[in-house]
Design a protein around this motif. Structure first.
Motif, short mmCIF file in Angstrom:
data_model
loop_
_atom_site.label_atom_id
_atom_site.label_comp_id
_atom_site.label_asym_id
_atom_site.label_seq_id
_atom_site.Cartn_x
_atom_site.Cartn_y
_atom_site.Cartn_z
N ALA A 104 46.36 96.15 -5.58
CA ALA A 104 46.51 95.85 -4.16
C ALA A 104 46.94 97.12 -3.41
CB ALA A 104 47.55 94.76 -3.97
N ARG A 105 46.44 97.26 -2.18
CA ARG A 105 46.75 98.45 -1.37
C ARG A 105 46.87 98.08 0.10
NH1 ARG A 105 42.62 97.30 -3.38
NH2 ARG A 105 41.50 97.33 -1.44
N GLU A 106 47.89 98.56 0.74
CA GLU A 106 48.02 98.48 2.20
C GLU A 106 47.49 97.17 2.79
OE1 GLU A 106 46.82 101.92 4.47
OE2 GLU A 106 46.67 103.09 2.62
N GLY A 107 48.02 96.09 2.31
CA GLY A 107 47.61 94.80 2.85
C GLY A 107 46.27 94.32 2.34
N MET A 108 45.71 95.03 1.40
CA MET A 108 44.44 94.58 0.80
C MET A 108 44.70 94.11 -0.63
SD MET A 108 41.73 97.46 1.96
CE MET A 108 41.23 97.70 3.64
N PRO A 109 43.99 93.07 -1.05
CA PRO A 109 44.22 92.52 -2.40
C PRO A 109 43.60 93.42 -3.47
CG PRO A 109 42.41 91.38 -1.35
CD PRO A 109 42.94 92.35 -0.33
N PRO A 110 43.94 93.19 -4.74
CA PRO A 110 43.29 93.94 -5.82
C PRO A 110 41.78 93.76 -5.73
CG PRO A 110 45.05 92.55 -6.69
CD PRO A 110 44.88 92.18 -5.25
N VAL A 111 41.07 94.76 -6.15
CA VAL A 111 39.61 94.67 -6.05
C VAL A 111 38.97 95.18 -7.33
CG1 VAL A 111 39.45 96.91 -4.86
CG2 VAL A 111 37.59 95.26 -4.61
N LYS A 112 37.86 94.53 -7.70
CA LYS A 112 37.07 94.96 -8.86
C LYS A 112 35.82 95.67 -8.35
CE LYS A 112 38.43 91.02 -11.69
NZ LYS A 112 39.14 91.75 -12.76
N LEU A 113 35.58 96.83 -8.89
CA LEU A 113 34.39 97.59 -8.53
C LEU A 113 33.51 97.70 -9.77
CD1 LEU A 113 32.60 99.54 -6.88
CD2 LEU A 113 34.24 101.35 -7.37
N THR A 114 32.28 97.23 -9.66
CA THR A 114 31.37 97.28 -10.80
C THR A 114 30.20 98.19 -10.48
OG1 THR A 114 31.94 95.00 -11.31
CG2 THR A 114 30.02 95.91 -12.44
N TRP A 115 29.94 99.13 -11.37
CA TRP A 115 28.84 100.08 -11.23
C TRP A 115 27.74 99.73 -12.23
CZ3 TRP A 115 26.61 104.00 -8.69
CH2 TRP A 115 25.73 104.83 -9.38
N TYR A 116 26.48 99.76 -11.78
CA TYR A 116 25.33 99.52 -12.66
C TYR A 116 24.35 100.67 -12.48
CZ TYR A 116 26.82 94.67 -11.52
OH TYR A 116 27.53 93.53 -11.27
N ASP A 117 23.75 101.12 -13.58
CA ASP A 117 22.65 102.07 -13.42
C ASP A 117 21.55 101.76 -14.42
OD1 ASP A 117 23.41 103.33 -15.87
OD2 ASP A 117 24.78 104.65 -14.80
N GLY A 118 20.49 102.56 -14.35
CA GLY A 118 19.38 102.36 -15.28
C GLY A 118 18.48 101.19 -14.93
N GLY A 119 18.63 100.65 -13.73
CA GLY A 119 17.80 99.51 -13.34
C GLY A 119 18.58 98.20 -13.29
N LEU A 120 19.78 98.22 -13.84
CA LEU A 120 20.61 97.00 -13.82
C LEU A 120 21.26 96.86 -12.45
CD1 LEU A 120 22.24 97.46 -17.31
CD2 LEU A 120 20.31 95.98 -16.71
N MET A 121 21.56 95.64 -12.10
CA MET A 121 22.16 95.36 -10.80
C MET A 121 22.77 93.96 -10.85
SD MET A 121 18.56 94.75 -8.79
CE MET A 121 19.24 94.30 -7.23
N PRO A 122 23.57 93.62 -9.85
CA PRO A 122 24.15 92.26 -9.87
C PRO A 122 23.12 91.22 -9.48
CG PRO A 122 24.80 93.41 -7.88
CD PRO A 122 24.04 94.40 -8.71
N ALA A 123 23.50 89.96 -9.62
CA ALA A 123 22.61 88.86 -9.20
C ALA A 123 22.45 88.89 -7.69
CB ALA A 123 23.19 87.53 -9.64
N ARG A 124 21.32 88.43 -7.25
CA ARG A 124 21.01 88.39 -5.83
C ARG A 124 22.02 87.50 -5.09
NH1 ARG A 124 15.99 88.84 -2.96
NH2 ARG A 124 16.08 87.62 -1.05
N PRO A 125 22.62 88.02 -4.02
CA PRO A 125 23.56 87.16 -3.29
C PRO A 125 22.82 85.97 -2.65
CG PRO A 125 23.25 89.27 -2.16
CD PRO A 125 22.48 89.34 -3.44
N GLU A 126 23.42 84.80 -2.77
CA GLU A 126 22.73 83.62 -2.27
C GLU A 126 22.53 83.66 -0.76
OE1 GLU A 126 24.74 80.26 -4.08
OE2 GLU A 126 24.14 81.11 -6.02
N GLU A 127 23.36 84.44 -0.09
CA GLU A 127 23.26 84.51 1.37
C GLU A 127 22.01 85.27 1.82
OE1 GLU A 127 25.80 85.12 -0.47
OE2 GLU A 127 27.43 83.84 0.23
#
Lengths: 479, 452
Positions: free
Chosen positions: A330-353
């Protein structure tokens, strides 16, 4: 808590843009070593003294040049004398960007690769060895470094110690240790610095920060960042054949501080990024570009832990694909955050929005997941919400251009947006991902995270990982 | 004739005996002399694909009381081990000839490369032979559907070779999840270290000599003809689109089996994937596949994430620092609203996380409601063939499981990467991209069909 996120903090919209909030953060980062160095340097008044107080930047521009130590004072109306080191590839583009100044010297270890650039600047002195160049060309004010990653630190450190301003291509250096040393040295020398992550100067990075500070997607606990590189071979082993070194190449100088090995065209001019002794993989190549928006908007510092998995990593080359996950506190009024990096063609699932039919590609992109919405790059999802929301209030100063920022800083202007006090810690975090990656099978098998003590540059739970924090230098080379 | 009648009679009585709920419990206490069968009652089994996995399946079937009467392989050198073990078995290269000649065959094991499963299994079922087909049941969704329907139509006993389905682990997982031990499950992560064979490569230009022991035309079977190269056979066919199903199809019939069963899954509503560079020849080196399933039978909608080629999910926060995440070369994490459950490759060794919770849980596990299988997976099939019962991974179960697994490969096709496909499972159709549907359909070489 170290914050390297934003150079524009609470007093945004005022001029100058570098406000009290961010200065405070910077002081937190460098105060200790600075005080010590100040004593060492006979209590000279440096640029840093001014940076320490609120309103410093305003005062800064009117300091007479004779007060300043280190770099030669160049007024905005004068031209800088710039030298380029590593000019055949990306360096040529960087030199174009600063071409309004005097390009006085050029250095490259590969005559053939650099030939066109040598021709473009017929008045510039030509060198193979940057050390010789820096020794001989006393009029150099500033150096643009675009060598392969493994020589960034030795070149930059040499320049900084001689009081030259430095523009260095990303990533700032090859190892976390080198980055830390460069960051400290630049601060002590009071030189103007800029990392070559030119995207930091873009409208887009500012919009990301403005959307997020405007609360457009609420609190953010998850960010995904991806890039479909690499575009050079990975996951391979060292070649066994030893073709002769081209006459136009000084192989020993190209190797620089890296361990000796026979020449092979698989390393240069282009493909060194995949080789651990020279490059830093896709993350090192692209991470400083893509993370800068995230770091500024979310005011990130060092993570508490990192884990990695890949398509297969060996002691020679980076993998073809990887996923790297960071946990930030957590930082300056912001909650803990997870940052995920993908390379080589990988990526996260498509956001439903994201509406059906809109592309969700595997090229460079960041996806911010907030508790009140999602943002892809600087585009709110879905499109309908983006239209309804419009643009966030324009509160952050815009850049005159990435290279221009540095030129201005060299001439006594405000520090560039990706100066080493900000870009150093950013690069450290990027390179920490490689530490996890290089632990390879050991991390995969155990499914472990590396717990990290950022200020002390130490992995605390798996000490064997620490060998990747600092690279060994070949004899005859040092910082 | 008398013998046959007696066999039928005995079979009926055994079937009735097995019909009771506590059958398996009772089974173990039946005195051995009641179950002992004269050799004439042994099930006559043939194998198509007698090397590799086929060798193991055949041996296991024999130890479970099968009479191995015929062995078929397109490469007799590969089948040599089986030929030696069963010297009385008739040897064939062409399964069609074997099925037409050896009238005594009652049941067939199919352990060929994936592209051959469907034609071989269909030919056997059309002749009313029981079938044991290696996993993945088929290469394509439409093939899995065809075999599932055929097993029903021809009333044969079927079993897919996902042997973990006969294990206790999957049953434990079902019982724990059904008892609400980890609450509602809306997210599952599964990963494998496969492929351990080349993928992400192009078709070789080099042509190798066909091994003298191999009938290459028969090996190719229904697939498009191509010149022989050692990169396809005998081992590495799994990585090639025309022959195998990549890491996903190889492993997910095992790894996602407990997920499919415990979460009562059937057809996904969507699938999408990202992966390393992929071409029309081989599967990628690494991929991530995301399935979405609708709410079912009192369970909420669930997302199933698959990772292969060295990729894996994030380490769950409940797992104590220092504890290993991987239990096996493939693993599953069930993320429940009241806890996390993990297991290994075949549903084996299920554990609640954190360890502390498992320690408590061990003292107070839910009652066992599912019958445990005491035999081997092959034995379970032989048993069902003899009794007329159902094998545990019969096609009514494993057909839809295979459909789910192989439709994931649709999203990995080079033309499809980065797209999210909406799936109408009943009708085996992608509803938002007509062009993607071609991959689901069979395109057999001339002379090959489901009516062989």
């Amino acid at each position: 808590m170290i914050v390297l996120g934003t150079p524009y903090g609470e007093s945004v919209g005022k001029s100058p843009p570098y406000n009290a909030g961010s200065v405070k953060c910077e002081r937190g980062l460098f105060m200790k070593s600075w005080v010590k160095s100040d004593e060492e340097r006979d209590k000279k008044i440096t640029r840093r003294d001014f940076m320490g107080a609120a309103g410093a930047v305003a005062a800064f521009t009117i300091v007479p040049s004779h007060v300043l130590g280190g770099p030669r004072r160049v007024s905005p109306s004068e031209k800088l004398n710039i030298a380029g080191v590593g000019i055949g590839g990306r360096g040529a583009g960087d030199l174009d960007e600063v071409g309004s100044e005097n390009i006085v010297a050029l250095c490259d270890v590969d005559d053939r690769y650099a030939a066109n650039v040598f021709k473009r600047y017929p008045n510039a002195k030509k060198y193979h060895d940057f050390r010789v160049m820096l020794d001989k060309e006393k009029n150099i004010d500033a150096v643009v470094i675009a060598t392969p990653d493994h020589t960034h630190a030795v070149v930059a450190m040499n320049a900084i110690k001689r009081g030259k301003h430095v523009y260095c291509e990303k990533p700032l250096a090859h190892s976390i240790y080198e980055v830390r040393k460069l960051t400290e040295a630049a601060r002590q020398a009071g030189v103007a610095t800029q990392l070559g992550n030119q995207g930091q100067a873009s409208e887009g990075t500012r919009l990301v920060s403005e959307f997020i500070r405007d609360g457009a997607i609420g609190q953010i606990r998850e960010v995904h960042s991806w890039c479909n590189r690499p575009i050079s071979p990975r996951g391979i082993n060292r070649p066994k054949d030893t073709p002769p070194v081209p006459e136009t190449l000084n192989w020993d100088l190209w190797l620089g501080p890296a361990p000796q090995r026979p020449y092979h065209p698989c390393y240069l001019p282009f493909s060194w990024r995949g080789w651990w002794d020279f490059g830093t993989g896709v993350l090192g190549d692209i991470g400083c570009h893509q993370f800068i928006s995230i770091f500024r908007a979310l005011k990130l510092g060092y993570p508490t832990s990192v884990e990695a998995c890949s398509s297969g990593v060996n002691s020679e080359t980076a993998p073809l694909a990887s996923i790297i996950r960071y946990d930030f506190p957590a930082r300056e009024g912001m909650p803990p955050v997870k940052l995920t990096w993908y390379d080589g063609g990988l990526m996260p699932a498509r956001p439903e929005e994201l509406e059906e039919g809109l592309r969700f590609g595997n090229a460079d992109e960041n996806l911010y997941i907030g508790d009140k919405g999602k943002m892809l790059g600087h585009r709110l999802l879905p499109e309908s919400r983006s239209k309804e929301y419009g643009k966030p209030p324009r509160v952050l100063p815009r850049s005159p251009g990435h290279h221009k920022e540095w030129i201005n800083a060299c001439k006594g202007g405000e520090p560039a947006g990706s100066n080493f006090d900000l870009a150093g810690p950013l690069t450290e975090v990027v390179l920490l991902g490689n530490v996890a990656l290089r632990m390879g099978q050991q991390l995969y098998e155990k499914g472990l995270k590396l717990y990290y003590d950022g200020p002390n540059m130490k992995v605390t739970n798996l000490p064997e990982a620490n060998k990747y924090i600092r690279s060994e230098y070949r004899e005859g080379w040092s910082l | 004739m008398n013998d046959k009648k007696m066999t039928e009679k005995k079979n009926i009585s055994r079937r009735e005996f097995m019909g009771g709920a506590a059958a398996a419990m009772a089974f173990t206490i039946v005195p051995s002399h009641v179950l002992a069968q004269p050799p004439s009652e042994k099930l006559n089994v043939a194998a198509i694909g007698a090397g590799g996995m086929g060798a193991g399946n055949t041996r296991a079937a024999a130890s479970a009381g099968a009479n191995i009467v015929a062995l078929c392989d397109v490469d007799w050198a590969k089948a040599d081990e089986s030929f030696k073990r069963f010297p009385k078995a008739k040897k064939y290269k062409d399964f069609r000839k074997m099925l037409d000649t050896e009238k005594s065959i009652e049941a067939v094991i199919v352990a060929t490369p994936d592209h051959f499963h469907t034609v071989a299994a269909m030919a056997a079922m059309r002749r009313r032979k029981h079938v044991y087909v290696q996993k993945p049941l088929t290469r394509l969704v439409s093939e899995a559907r065809a075999l599932t329907e055929a097993a029903r139509k021809y009333k044969v006993v079927s079993q897919m070779g996902n042997q973990g389905h006969s294990g206790n682990g999957v049953r434990d997982i079902c019982e724990w999840i059904w008892a609400g031990v980890i609450g509602e499950v809306e997210e599952v992560h599964a990963w494998t270290n496969r492929p351990v064979w080349p993928q992400g490569i192009d078709r070789p230009k080099e042509v190798h000599d066909i091994p003298r022991t191999m009938d290459w035309d028969l090996w190719i079977g229904p697939a498009p003809m191509r010149p022989y190269n050692r990169c396809y056979a005998p081992f590495a066919w799994r990585g090639w689109w025309d022959f195998g199903g990549g890491a996903l199809a190889d492993m997910a019939c095992h790894v996602l089996d407990p997920v499919f069963w415990a979460l009562k899954l059937k057809y996904p509503t969507s699938v999408e994937a990202s992966c390393t560079p992929v071409n029309k020849e081989t599967y990628p080196l690494a991929s991530i596949v995301h399935y979405q399933f609708p709410a079912r039978e009192g369970m909420p909608a669930v997302k199933v994430h698959w990772y292969d080629g060295g990729m894996k999910p994030e380490r769950p926060e409940v797992l104590e620092i220092g504890r290993k995440l991987n239990q096996a070369s493939s693993n599953v994490l069930f993320m429940g609203s009241k806890g996390v459950l993990r297991c290994g490759e075949y549903g084996d060794n299920p554990q609640l996380l954190p360890y502390e919770r498992m320690r408590e849980f061990t003292k107070n596990k839910p009652a066992q409601t599912l019958t445990r299988i005491k035999t081997s997976h092959e034995g379970n099939w032989i048993e069902a063939c003899k009794t007329g019962g159902k094998a545990t991974s019969n096609f009514d179960y494993s057909g839809p499981l295979t459909e789910m697994v192989t439709m994931g490969n649709l999203a990995i096709r080079p033309e499809n990467v980065g797209k999210k496909f909406l799936w109408d499972g009943e009708n085996m159709r992608v509803t938002n991209d007509e062009g993607a549907n071609d991959f689901v359909q069979m395109h057999y070489r001339d002379g090959w069909s489901l009516e062989m």
